[in-house]
Design a protein around this motif. Structure first.
Motif, PDB file in Angstrom:
ATOM      1  N   LEU A   1       3.262-110.948 -22.485  1.00 60.63           N
ATOM      2  CA  LEU A   1       2.590-109.769 -21.960  1.00 60.63           C
ATOM      3  C   LEU A   1       3.614-108.708 -21.560  1.00 60.63           C
ATOM      4  O   LEU A   1       3.424-107.526 -21.845  1.00 60.63           O
ATOM      5  N   ARG A   2       4.693-109.115 -20.905  1.00 60.82           N
ATOM      6  CA  ARG A   2       5.726-108.153 -20.527  1.00 60.82           C
ATOM      7  C   ARG A   2       6.280-107.442 -21.752  1.00 60.82           C
ATOM      8  O   ARG A   2       6.455-106.221 -21.759  1.00 60.82           O
ATOM      9  N   GLU A   3       6.552-108.214 -22.785  1.00 64.10           N
ATOM     10  CA  GLU A   3       7.130-107.627 -23.992  1.00 64.10           C
ATOM     11  C   GLU A   3       6.147-106.698 -24.691  1.00 64.10           C
ATOM     12  O   GLU A   3       6.529-105.610 -25.150  1.00 64.10           O
ATOM     13  N   SER A   4       4.890-107.104 -24.785  1.00 60.92           N
ATOM     14  CA  SER A   4       3.904-106.268 -25.470  1.00 60.92           C
ATOM     15  C   SER A   4       3.653-104.976 -24.703  1.00 60.92           C
ATOM     16  O   SER A   4       3.590-103.888 -25.297  1.00 60.92           O
ATOM     17  N   PHE A   5       3.543-105.076 -23.380  1.00 65.89           N
ATOM     18  CA  PHE A   5       3.379-103.868 -22.564  1.00 65.89           C
ATOM     19  C   PHE A   5       4.611-102.975 -22.685  1.00 65.89           C
ATOM     20  O   PHE A   5       4.499-101.749 -22.737  1.00 65.89           O
ATOM     21  N   GLY A   6       5.783-103.592 -22.706  1.00 66.16           N
ATOM     22  CA  GLY A   6       7.013-102.817 -22.819  1.00 66.16           C
ATOM     23  C   GLY A   6       7.056-102.025 -24.113  1.00 66.16           C
ATOM     24  O   GLY A   6       7.428-100.841 -24.132  1.00 66.16           O
ATOM     25  N   ILE A   7       6.673-102.655 -25.216  1.00 65.72           N
ATOM     26  CA  ILE A   7       6.663-101.978 -26.517  1.00 65.72           C
ATOM     27  C   ILE A   7       5.667-100.825 -26.514  1.00 65.72           C
ATOM     28  O   ILE A   7       5.969 -99.712 -26.958  1.00 65.72           O
ATOM     29  N   LEU A   8       4.467-101.091 -25.986  1.00 69.22           N
ATOM     30  CA  LEU A   8       3.429-100.057 -25.957  1.00 69.22           C
ATOM     31  C   LEU A   8       3.846 -98.862 -25.112  1.00 69.22           C
ATOM     32  O   LEU A   8       3.645 -97.704 -25.501  1.00 69.22           O
ATOM     33  N   LEU A   9       4.428 -99.149 -23.958  1.00 68.82           N
ATOM     34  CA  LEU A   9       4.772 -98.061 -23.032  1.00 68.82           C
ATOM     35  C   LEU A   9       6.005 -97.293 -23.479  1.00 68.82           C
ATOM     36  O   LEU A   9       6.061 -96.066 -23.355  1.00 68.82           O
ATOM     37  N   ASN A  10       6.996 -97.979 -24.006  1.00 65.99           N
ATOM     38  CA  ASN A  10       8.196 -97.290 -24.457  1.00 65.99           C
ATOM     39  C   ASN A  10       7.932 -96.407 -25.674  1.00 65.99           C
ATOM     40  O   ASN A  10       8.723 -95.516 -25.989  1.00 65.99           O
ATOM     41  N   ALA A  11       6.811 -96.663 -26.329  1.00 62.77           N
ATOM     42  CA  ALA A  11       6.424 -95.824 -27.466  1.00 62.77           C
ATOM     43  C   ALA A  11       5.840 -94.483 -27.005  1.00 62.77           C
ATOM     44  O   ALA A  11       5.696 -93.558 -27.803  1.00 62.77           O
ATOM     45  N   GLN A  12       5.517 -94.386 -25.711  1.00 60.88           N
ATOM     46  CA  GLN A  12       4.994 -93.140 -25.176  1.00 60.88           C
ATOM     47  C   GLN A  12       6.139 -92.175 -24.917  1.00 60.88           C
ATOM     48  O   GLN A  12       7.178 -92.575 -24.391  1.00 60.88           O
ATOM     49  N   PRO A  13       5.976 -90.902 -25.255  1.00 58.55           N
ATOM     50  CA  PRO A  13       7.087 -89.957 -25.104  1.00 58.55           C
ATOM     51  C   PRO A  13       7.492 -89.680 -23.659  1.00 58.55           C
ATOM     52  O   PRO A  13       8.612 -89.241 -23.399  1.00 58.55           O
ATOM     53  N   ASP A  14       6.589 -89.963 -22.710  1.00 61.41           N
ATOM     54  CA  ASP A  14       6.871 -89.620 -21.308  1.00 61.41           C
ATOM     55  C   ASP A  14       6.963 -90.835 -20.394  1.00 61.41           C
ATOM     56  O   ASP A  14       6.917 -90.708 -19.171  1.00 61.41           O
ATOM     57  N   ILE A  15       7.087 -92.040 -20.985  1.00 61.84           N
ATOM     58  CA  ILE A  15       7.137 -93.265 -20.177  1.00 61.84           C
ATOM     59  C   ILE A  15       8.316 -94.131 -20.616  1.00 61.84           C
ATOM     60  O   ILE A  15       8.570 -94.306 -21.802  1.00 61.84           O
ATOM     61  N   GLU A  16       9.024 -94.676 -19.630  1.00 60.11           N
ATOM     62  CA  GLU A  16      10.142 -95.577 -19.915  1.00 60.11           C
ATOM     63  C   GLU A  16      10.043 -96.810 -19.019  1.00 60.11           C
ATOM     64  O   GLU A  16       9.908 -96.689 -17.801  1.00 60.11           O
ATOM     65  N   VAL A  17      10.100 -97.994 -19.622  1.00 61.23           N
ATOM     66  CA  VAL A  17      10.118 -99.233 -18.851  1.00 61.23           C
ATOM     67  C   VAL A  17      11.553 -99.480 -18.400  1.00 61.23           C
ATOM     68  O   VAL A  17      12.450 -99.658 -19.225  1.00 61.23           O
ATOM     69  N   VAL A  18      11.771 -99.463 -17.090  1.00 59.61           N
ATOM     70  CA  VAL A  18      13.132 -99.581 -16.561  1.00 59.61           C
ATOM     71  C   VAL A  18      13.449-100.971 -16.030  1.00 59.61           C
ATOM     72  O   VAL A  18      14.599-101.256 -15.675  1.00 59.61           O
ATOM     73  N   GLY A  19      12.436-101.850 -15.957  1.00 55.56           N
ATOM     74  CA  GLY A  19      12.692-103.184 -15.447  1.00 55.56           C
ATOM     75  C   GLY A  19      11.537-104.121 -15.697  1.00 55.56           C
ATOM     76  O   GLY A  19      10.397-103.688 -15.891  1.00 55.56           O
TER      77      GLY A  19
END
Length: 219
Positions: free
Chosen positions: A14-32
């Protein structure tokens, strides 16, 4: 502006899938990423992300206690609770102690990203009917409450009216239309309500309204 997000969940997939989805957004970055509540508190304190996605059931320290500690230590971090089912007493308690809302884990990428943007801007995930249903359900399960007017004595009549409408899940625009006032006036009332009652956001205001008896569950 790039929104910085911390994901706290003990399920790696789940962490990895959410990370991929969110990092694909131009205004969102997963920092941890955190695998339990203790790590979530530590990383939230060190990284001070804009938003933390918090699983409610994790080992070592659950999401409820982690939420409580983060709200106390870094209140500027907004927390979205992640859960697999909506009527969850722990989610209700997390909202009470300061989470800005909750999402089901099967929410779409669009819904997840929009939720992050909403709470990062100071909003709350209150509009969905499921949130109101959760608040009502657990208010109903508690002991009957008589209205405690001493808790709202500092509010004006209009502010009390607005608070009740917030608890019913209405947006600023809907409140403005119902009371026939400007939306900016509603925003002013909401701001004053939060300051006078010492609350973080609309979600806490809604929970407060039920708990002091201003709004009756199912009413």
């Amino acid at each position: 502006m790039t929104l910085r997000v911390l994901i706290a969940d003990d399920q790696m997939m789940l962490r990895e899938s959410f990370g991929i989805l969110l990092n694909a957004q131009p205004d969102i970055e997963v920092v941890g990423e955190a695998v339990n509540g203790e790590e979530a508190v530590r990383q939230a304190t060190e990284l001070v992300p804009d938003v933390c996605l918090m699983d409610i059931r994790m080992p070592t320290l659950d999401g409820l206690e982690a939420t409580r500690r983060i709200v106390e230590r870094v209140p500027e971090v907004r927390i979205i609770i992640l859960t697999t089912f909506d009527l969850d007493e722990y989610v209700y308690e997390a909202l009470r102690v300061g989470a800005s809302g909750f999402l089901l884990k099967d929410s779409s990428a669009h819904r997840l990203a929009d939720a992050i943007r909403t709470v990062a801007l100071g909003g709350a995930l209150l509009a969905p009917t499921v949130t109101r249903r959760l608040i009502e359900e657990f208010a109903r399960m508690g002991a009957p409450r008589a209205p405690r007017r001493d808790r709202v004595a500092d509010l004006t009549g209009r502010e009390t009216e607005v608070l009740c409408l917030i608890a019913q899940g209405l947006s600023n625009a809907e409140i403005a239309a119902g009371l026939v006032i400007a939306e900016q006036t509603v925003k002013t009332h909401v701001g004053r309500i939060l300051v006078k009652l010492g609350l973080r956001d609309r979600t806490q205001a809604a929970v407060f309204a039920y708990e002091v008896g201003l709004v009756v569950a199912g009413g």
